[in-house]
Write a protein that holds these residues in place. Sequence first.
Motif, PDB file in Angstrom:
ATOM      1  N   THR A  69     -12.417   8.637  -6.504  1.00  0.00           N
ATOM      2  CA  THR A  69     -11.260   8.262  -5.680  1.00  0.00           C
ATOM      3  C   THR A  69     -10.955   6.777  -5.905  1.00  0.00           C
ATOM      4  O   THR A  69      -9.794   6.387  -6.067  1.00  0.00           O
ATOM      5  N   ARG A  70     -12.007   5.979  -5.957  1.00  0.00           N
ATOM      6  CA  ARG A  70     -11.836   4.543  -6.185  1.00  0.00           C
ATOM      7  C   ARG A  70     -11.242   4.281  -7.585  1.00  0.00           C
ATOM      8  O   ARG A  70     -10.338   3.464  -7.751  1.00  0.00           O
ATOM      9  N   MET A  71     -11.736   5.022  -8.584  1.00  0.00           N
ATOM     10  CA  MET A  71     -11.225   4.836  -9.939  1.00  0.00           C
ATOM     11  C   MET A  71      -9.739   5.197 -10.018  1.00  0.00           C
ATOM     12  O   MET A  71      -8.953   4.542 -10.709  1.00  0.00           O
ATOM     13  N   VAL A  72      -9.353   6.245  -9.285  1.00  0.00           N
ATOM     14  CA  VAL A  72      -7.936   6.648  -9.274  1.00  0.00           C
ATOM     15  C   VAL A  72      -7.088   5.517  -8.685  1.00  0.00           C
ATOM     16  O   VAL A  72      -6.059   5.129  -9.246  1.00  0.00           O
ATOM     17  N   THR A  73      -7.554   4.940  -7.564  1.00  0.00           N
ATOM     18  CA  THR A  73      -6.738   3.892  -6.932  1.00  0.00           C
ATOM     19  C   THR A  73      -6.637   2.669  -7.852  1.00  0.00           C
ATOM     20  O   THR A  73      -5.573   2.060  -7.969  1.00  0.00           O
ATOM     21  N   GLU A  74      -7.726   2.347  -8.532  1.00  0.00           N
ATOM     22  CA  GLU A  74      -7.683   1.168  -9.424  1.00  0.00           C
ATOM     23  C   GLU A  74      -6.722   1.413 -10.588  1.00  0.00           C
ATOM     24  O   GLU A  74      -5.994   0.507 -11.010  1.00  0.00           O
ATOM     25  N   VAL A 132       0.845  -1.204   0.000  1.00  0.00           N
ATOM     26  CA  VAL A 132       0.000   0.000   0.000  1.00  0.00           C
ATOM     27  C   VAL A 132       0.877   1.250   0.000  1.00  0.00           C
ATOM     28  O   VAL A 132       0.556   2.240  -0.669  1.00  0.00           O
ATOM     29  N   SER A 133       2.005   1.216   0.705  1.00  0.00           N
ATOM     30  CA  SER A 133       2.837   2.425   0.748  1.00  0.00           C
ATOM     31  C   SER A 133       3.458   2.725  -0.622  1.00  0.00           C
ATOM     32  O   SER A 133       3.495   3.886  -1.040  1.00  0.00           O
ATOM     33  N   THR A 134       3.881   1.696  -1.360  1.00  0.00           N
ATOM     34  CA  THR A 134       4.434   2.012  -2.694  1.00  0.00           C
ATOM     35  C   THR A 134       3.316   2.456  -3.643  1.00  0.00           C
ATOM     36  O   THR A 134       3.515   3.360  -4.454  1.00  0.00           O
ATOM     37  N   ALA A 135       2.127   1.854  -3.519  1.00  0.00           N
ATOM     38  CA  ALA A 135       1.012   2.289  -4.377  1.00  0.00           C
ATOM     39  C   ALA A 135       0.695   3.758  -4.107  1.00  0.00           C
ATOM     40  O   ALA A 135       0.463   4.548  -5.034  1.00  0.00           O
ATOM     41  N   LEU A 136       0.722   4.156  -2.822  1.00  0.00           N
ATOM     42  CA  LEU A 136       0.442   5.559  -2.498  1.00  0.00           C
ATOM     43  C   LEU A 136       1.535   6.476  -3.050  1.00  0.00           C
ATOM     44  O   LEU A 136       1.260   7.565  -3.551  1.00  0.00           O
ATOM     45  N   THR A 137       2.776   6.011  -2.971  1.00  0.00           N
ATOM     46  CA  THR A 137       3.884   6.813  -3.507  1.00  0.00           C
ATOM     47  C   THR A 137       3.637   7.130  -4.979  1.00  0.00           C
ATOM     48  O   THR A 137       3.720   8.293  -5.403  1.00  0.00           O
ATOM     49  N   TRP A 138       3.287   6.107  -5.764  1.00  0.00           N
ATOM     50  CA  TRP A 138       3.058   6.341  -7.197  1.00  0.00           C
ATOM     51  C   TRP A 138       1.798   7.171  -7.419  1.00  0.00           C
ATOM     52  O   TRP A 138       1.698   7.922  -8.401  1.00  0.00           O
ATOM     53  N   THR A 139       0.852   7.068  -6.511  1.00  0.00           N
ATOM     54  CA  THR A 139      -0.367   7.879  -6.655  1.00  0.00           C
ATOM     55  C   THR A 139      -0.032   9.363  -6.610  1.00  0.00           C
ATOM     56  O   THR A 139      -0.472  10.146  -7.453  1.00  0.00           O
ATOM     57  N   TRP A 140       0.773   9.750  -5.606  1.00  0.00           N
ATOM     58  CA  TRP A 140       1.110  11.182  -5.488  1.00  0.00           C
ATOM     59  C   TRP A 140       1.888  11.639  -6.712  1.00  0.00           C
ATOM     60  O   TRP A 140       1.692  12.746  -7.215  1.00  0.00           O
ATOM     61  N   TYR A 141       2.754  10.767  -7.190  1.00  0.00           N
ATOM     62  CA  TYR A 141       3.532  11.140  -8.375  1.00  0.00           C
ATOM     63  C   TYR A 141       2.610  11.317  -9.584  1.00  0.00           C
ATOM     64  O   TYR A 141       2.668  12.336 -10.283  1.00  0.00           O
ATOM     65  N   LEU A 142       1.732  10.348  -9.825  1.00  0.00           N
ATOM     66  CA  LEU A 142       0.842  10.418 -10.998  1.00  0.00           C
ATOM     67  C   LEU A 142      -0.070  11.648 -10.904  1.00  0.00           C
ATOM     68  O   LEU A 142      -0.295  12.341 -11.901  1.00  0.00           O
ATOM     69  N   LEU A 143      -0.590  11.907  -9.719  1.00  0.00           N
ATOM     70  CA  LEU A 143      -1.476  13.074  -9.583  1.00  0.00           C
ATOM     71  C   LEU A 143      -0.717  14.364  -9.887  1.00  0.00           C
ATOM     72  O   LEU A 143      -1.250  15.273 -10.520  1.00  0.00           O
ATOM     73  N   SER A 144       0.540  14.415  -9.450  1.00  0.00           N
ATOM     74  CA  SER A 144       1.331  15.643  -9.688  1.00  0.00           C
ATOM     75  C   SER A 144       1.572  15.854 -11.185  1.00  0.00           C
ATOM     76  O   SER A 144       1.755  16.977 -11.630  1.00  0.00           O
ATOM     77  N   GLN A 145       1.555  14.781 -11.955  1.00  0.00           N
ATOM     78  CA  GLN A 145       1.806  14.885 -13.402  1.00  0.00           C
ATOM     79  C   GLN A 145       0.508  15.063 -14.192  1.00  0.00           C
ATOM     80  O   GLN A 145       0.542  15.245 -15.400  1.00  0.00           O
ATOM     81  N   HIS A 146      -0.630  14.947 -13.532  1.00  0.00           N
ATOM     82  CA  HIS A 146      -1.932  15.018 -14.226  1.00  0.00           C
ATOM     83  C   HIS A 146      -2.878  15.945 -13.471  1.00  0.00           C
ATOM     84  O   HIS A 146      -3.816  15.482 -12.798  1.00  0.00           O
ATOM     85  N   GLU A 160      -7.941   1.012   2.958  1.00  0.00           N
ATOM     86  CA  GLU A 160      -6.845   1.786   3.545  1.00  0.00           C
ATOM     87  C   GLU A 160      -6.306   2.799   2.525  1.00  0.00           C
ATOM     88  O   GLU A 160      -6.108   3.981   2.825  1.00  0.00           O
ATOM     89  N   PHE A 161      -6.105   2.322   1.314  1.00  0.00           N
ATOM     90  CA  PHE A 161      -5.564   3.129   0.224  1.00  0.00           C
ATOM     91  C   PHE A 161      -6.462   4.353  -0.029  1.00  0.00           C
ATOM     92  O   PHE A 161      -6.011   5.508  -0.050  1.00  0.00           O
ATOM     93  N   GLN A 162      -7.768   4.116  -0.136  1.00  0.00           N
ATOM     94  CA  GLN A 162      -8.689   5.230  -0.420  1.00  0.00           C
ATOM     95  C   GLN A 162      -8.779   6.201   0.750  1.00  0.00           C
ATOM     96  O   GLN A 162      -8.864   7.406   0.558  1.00  0.00           O
ATOM     97  N   LEU A 163      -8.760   5.654   1.972  1.00  0.00           N
ATOM     98  CA  LEU A 163      -8.881   6.544   3.131  1.00  0.00           C
ATOM     99  C   LEU A 163      -7.640   7.420   3.285  1.00  0.00           C
ATOM    100  O   LEU A 163      -7.752   8.620   3.570  1.00  0.00           O
ATOM    101  N   VAL A 164      -6.463   6.848   3.066  1.00  0.00           N
ATOM    102  CA  VAL A 164      -5.240   7.666   3.203  1.00  0.00           C
ATOM    103  C   VAL A 164      -5.207   8.713   2.084  1.00  0.00           C
ATOM    104  O   VAL A 164      -4.934   9.898   2.327  1.00  0.00           O
ATOM    105  N   LEU A 165      -5.535   8.274   0.875  1.00  0.00           N
ATOM    106  CA  LEU A 165      -5.548   9.216  -0.253  1.00  0.00           C
ATOM    107  C   LEU A 165      -6.541  10.353   0.001  1.00  0.00           C
ATOM    108  O   LEU A 165      -6.208  11.535  -0.155  1.00  0.00           O
ATOM    109  N   ALA A 166      -7.755  10.003   0.419  1.00  0.00           N
ATOM    110  CA  ALA A 166      -8.779  11.032   0.636  1.00  0.00           C
ATOM    111  C   ALA A 166      -8.380  11.967   1.772  1.00  0.00           C
ATOM    112  O   ALA A 166      -8.537  13.185   1.672  1.00  0.00           O
ATOM    113  N   THR A 167      -7.820  11.415   2.845  1.00  0.00           N
ATOM    114  CA  THR A 167      -7.453  12.234   4.007  1.00  0.00           C
ATOM    115  C   THR A 167      -6.392  13.261   3.636  1.00  0.00           C
ATOM    116  O   THR A 167      -6.490  14.441   3.984  1.00  0.00           O
TER     117      THR A 167
END
Length: 204
Positions: free
Chosen positions: A66-71, A21-35, A161-168
């Motif tokens: 939020t769910r679509m982003v995590t998927e 989950v921590s590496t998935a979140l890491t890439w999430t922040w990166y992808l969001l910053s690029q889009h 967990e992934f969605q809650l941390v991302l949303a928070t």
Amino acid sequence: MNDQQVRDEVMTLLIAGHETVSTALTWTWYLLSQHPEIERRLHHELDEVLEGHLPTVGHLTSLSYTRMVTEEVLRLYPPAWVFARKAIAADEIGGYFIPANSMIVLSPYMTHRHSAFWNDAEVFDPERFASGRTAGRPHYAYFPFGGGPRVCIGNNFALMEFQLVLATLAQHYRLRPVPGHPVELKALLSLHPRYGLPMTLHGR
Ligand code: HEM
């Protein structure tokens, strides 16, 4: 449980449950910053649904984007990018002969980026997971949590967990990579950024 079993359970939970989950979140922040467009849409949903409150499990059904982003993050950067199965007997799969005892390597990373299953496979596009858009896609075109009897036991917990941390966090902050820092994949047990991914927090 004896001491060895307790130790083994803790190790499994740490590696299977924390690293992924921590590496998935890491890439999430990166992808969001690029889009920024996708990031804006995510922020819009969080503002509308949460109205400034902390997200809870009860909000998750309303946080569809939020769910679509995590998927979509788990499609492009599946933390368990490769795993294997040993054939207990000889078999034939899709016209290929599989000798007994051979090791079959399955890669969500490769399958998730395969042009036979995904249009513009390298593009980050959460819309792929909008309701109705997934129909017709072969079931195993997407398997970040594996499949069959040994599917990830933490699947639903991880998504929650992934969605809650991302949303928070995304409710209050946007993250931006440190300019000039190289971003490259390092495929260990999970998919890491080779040089780490230092980012700065910016209040929204
Ligand atoms: C995004 C997060 C996660 C991903 C992508 C993921 C992925 C996977 C995959 C692909 C497998 C199957 C490996 C195989 O077939 O050889 C697996 C197994 C497992 N996962 Fe996860 N996982 C995640 C989160 C979690 C969490 C949060 C937990 C626990 C809290 C967890 C616990 C486990 C355990 C215990 C197994 C072994 C199950 C077994 O062998 O029967 N995982 N995971």
